[in-house]
Design an enzyme around this catalytic site. Structure first.
Site, PDB file in Angstrom:
ATOM      1  N   LYS A 208       0.823  -1.214   0.000  1.00 22.39           N
ATOM      2  CA  LYS A 208       0.000   0.000   0.000  1.00 22.39           C
ATOM      3  C   LYS A 208       0.854   1.261   0.000  1.00 22.39           C
ATOM      4  O   LYS A 208       2.021   1.245   0.377  1.00 22.39           O
ATOM      5  CB  LYS A 208      -0.997  -0.047   1.158  1.00 22.39           C
ATOM      6  CG  LYS A 208      -2.101  -1.065   0.856  1.00 22.39           C
ATOM      7  CD  LYS A 208      -3.230  -1.080   1.841  1.00 22.39           C
ATOM      8  CE  LYS A 208      -4.287  -2.091   1.343  1.00 22.39           C
ATOM      9  NZ  LYS A 208      -5.321  -2.360   2.354  1.00 22.39           N
ATOM     10  N   ARG A 244      -3.240 -10.078   5.196  1.00 28.75           N
ATOM     11  CA  ARG A 244      -3.570 -10.288   3.782  1.00 28.75           C
ATOM     12  C   ARG A 244      -2.438  -9.705   2.941  1.00 28.75           C
ATOM     13  O   ARG A 244      -2.201  -8.502   2.992  1.00 28.75           O
ATOM     14  CB  ARG A 244      -4.897  -9.579   3.493  1.00 28.75           C
ATOM     15  CG  ARG A 244      -5.365  -9.635   2.048  1.00 28.75           C
ATOM     16  CD  ARG A 244      -6.628  -8.797   1.860  1.00 28.75           C
ATOM     17  NE  ARG A 244      -7.081  -8.793   0.482  1.00 28.75           N
ATOM     18  CZ  ARG A 244      -6.613  -7.976  -0.451  1.00 28.75           C
ATOM     19  NH1 ARG A 244      -5.685  -7.090  -0.166  1.00 28.75           N
ATOM     20  NH2 ARG A 244      -7.080  -8.043  -1.690  1.00 28.75           N
TER      21      ARG A 244
HETATM   22  N1  PMM Z   1      -7.268  -4.005   0.690  1.00 31.92           N
HETATM   23  C1  PMM Z   1      -7.501  -4.060  -0.629  1.00 31.92           C
HETATM   24  C2  PMM Z   1      -8.414  -4.989  -1.148  1.00 31.92           C
HETATM   25  N2  PMM Z   1      -9.062  -5.848  -0.342  1.00 31.92           N
HETATM   26  N3  PMM Z   1      -9.484  -6.684   1.822  1.00 31.92           N
HETATM   27  C3  PMM Z   1      -9.275  -6.630   3.130  1.00 31.92           C
HETATM   28  N4  PMM Z   1      -9.951  -7.482   3.955  1.00 31.92           N
HETATM   29  N5  PMM Z   1      -8.415  -5.748   3.698  1.00 31.92           N
HETATM   30  C4  PMM Z   1      -7.718  -4.858   2.945  1.00 31.92           C
HETATM   31  O1  PMM Z   1      -6.937  -4.066   3.517  1.00 31.92           O
HETATM   32  C5  PMM Z   1      -7.922  -4.864   1.534  1.00 31.92           C
HETATM   33  C6  PMM Z   1      -8.829  -5.807   0.996  1.00 31.92           C
HETATM   34  C7  PMM Z   1      -6.810  -3.115  -1.548  1.00 31.92           C
HETATM   35  O2  PMM Z   1      -5.538  -3.554  -1.839  1.00 31.92           O
HETATM   36  P1  PMM Z   1      -5.173  -4.428  -3.169  1.00 31.92           P
HETATM   37  O3  PMM Z   1      -5.754  -3.674  -4.333  1.00 31.92           O
HETATM   38  O4  PMM Z   1      -3.695  -4.442  -3.169  1.00 31.92           O
HETATM   39  O5  PMM Z   1      -5.734  -5.779  -3.037  1.00 31.92           O
END
Ligand code: PMM
Length: 263
Positions: A208, A244
């Site tokens: 991020k 995650r």
């Molecule tokens: N962040 C993203 C997408 N899905 N789900 C959860 N549970 N927590 C998060 O912090 C989260 C998520 C956005 O990041 P990405 O585009 O790199 O997946």
């Protein structure tokens, strides 16, 4: 031991290697690789929730994620679906997903909580204040940990009221969602406010922007993955049940070191 969720993007071209695999095949192959590297759960998403990302139609989202979920779930791997849409959540559970990961905590789709209750799946409720397109306009907090925990408490209550058993609920502080760089660090420092709510806590920091802000503008993916392994260990130490991440191998190693340190 803290669980590791591996991120599988079922989006076109994410893992394209010159067109040898179809998009679904390359997403499945990537999921199997992450599983072999030690992912406890594979989190499949067909729509980016990143700032400025374009929405895709529900039909297109399902076309992307359902075949990938079906194949990975058929391998016996615990799968979650990263979606804001109730109909995608239901179809994903029918295809074998055991967890619905809704970064909006059930706010984006009014049908979501009832759909998950009916499906019998677990749900991860993210802290969210509105769509990615203008979420920074909502990044106003007094004490961020306390406010995020308070808003998550309301989402947990709404999920329980919709009929989702408390043991099936996971909360996520939503790092990067309607938070500035400084607020993300404050939130992680104050993670105990979220842990104190009671449900299992999932934390997503992977690659991020706030990490790049700490490393310098020229930080590449490898450096951001190392930073993610560090924040994931710190989140584990602060009581997270799961992290995650994109780079499962690095985070698994970092958590193994934490485990050795803790004895
Ligand atoms: N962040 C993203 C997408 N899905 N789900 C959860 N549970 N927590 C998060 O912090 C989260 C998520 C956005 O990041 P990405 O585009 O790199 O997946």
């Amino acid at each position: 031991m803290t669980a590791v969720w591996g991120i599988v993007n079922a989006t076109p071209d994410s893992f394209s290697d010159g067109g040898r695999y179809s998009d679904a095949e390359s997403a499945v192959a990537h999921g199997l690789l992450l599983r072999a590297q030690g992912a406890d759960v594979l989190d499949i998403g067909g729509e980016s929730t990143r700032p400025g990302a374009e929405r895709v139609s529900v039909a297109e989202e399902q076309r992307r994620v359902l075949p990938v979920i079906e194949r990975l779930a058929a391998e016996g791997i615990p799968v979650s679906v990263d979606t804001l849409n109730a109909s995608t959540a239901l179809a994903a559970v029918q295809a074998g997903a055991r967890i619905v990961n809704d970064v909006s905590g059930g706010l984006a789709d009014p049908e979501m909580l009832a759909a998950v209750a009916e499906s019998g799946a677990d749900i991860a409720l993210g802290h969210w204040r509105g769509p990615s397109s203008d979420m920074y306009a909502r990044a106003e907090y007094g004490r961020v940990g306390r406010e995020v925990a308070g808003e998550l408490r309301e989402r947990v209550a709404a999920a329980a009221a919709a009929g989702i058993a408390p043991s099936r609920i996971i909360v996520d502080p939503g790092v990067g969602f309607a938070k500035t760089t400084g607020q993300n660090w404050d939130l992680l420092r104050e993670l105990s406010d979220v842990v104190a709510l009671g449900p299992r806590v999932l934390v997503g920091t992977s690659r991020k922007r706030f990490l790049a802000d700490a490393l310098g503008a020229d930080a590449d993916e490898a450096r951001k993955d190392l930073a993610t392994a560090v924040t994931s260990v710190l989140a584990a130490r602060a009581g997270a049940w799961a992290v995650r991440v994109h780079d499962v191998a690095a985070t698994r190693d970092a958590l193994a070191v934490l485990g050795a340190w803790d004895g």
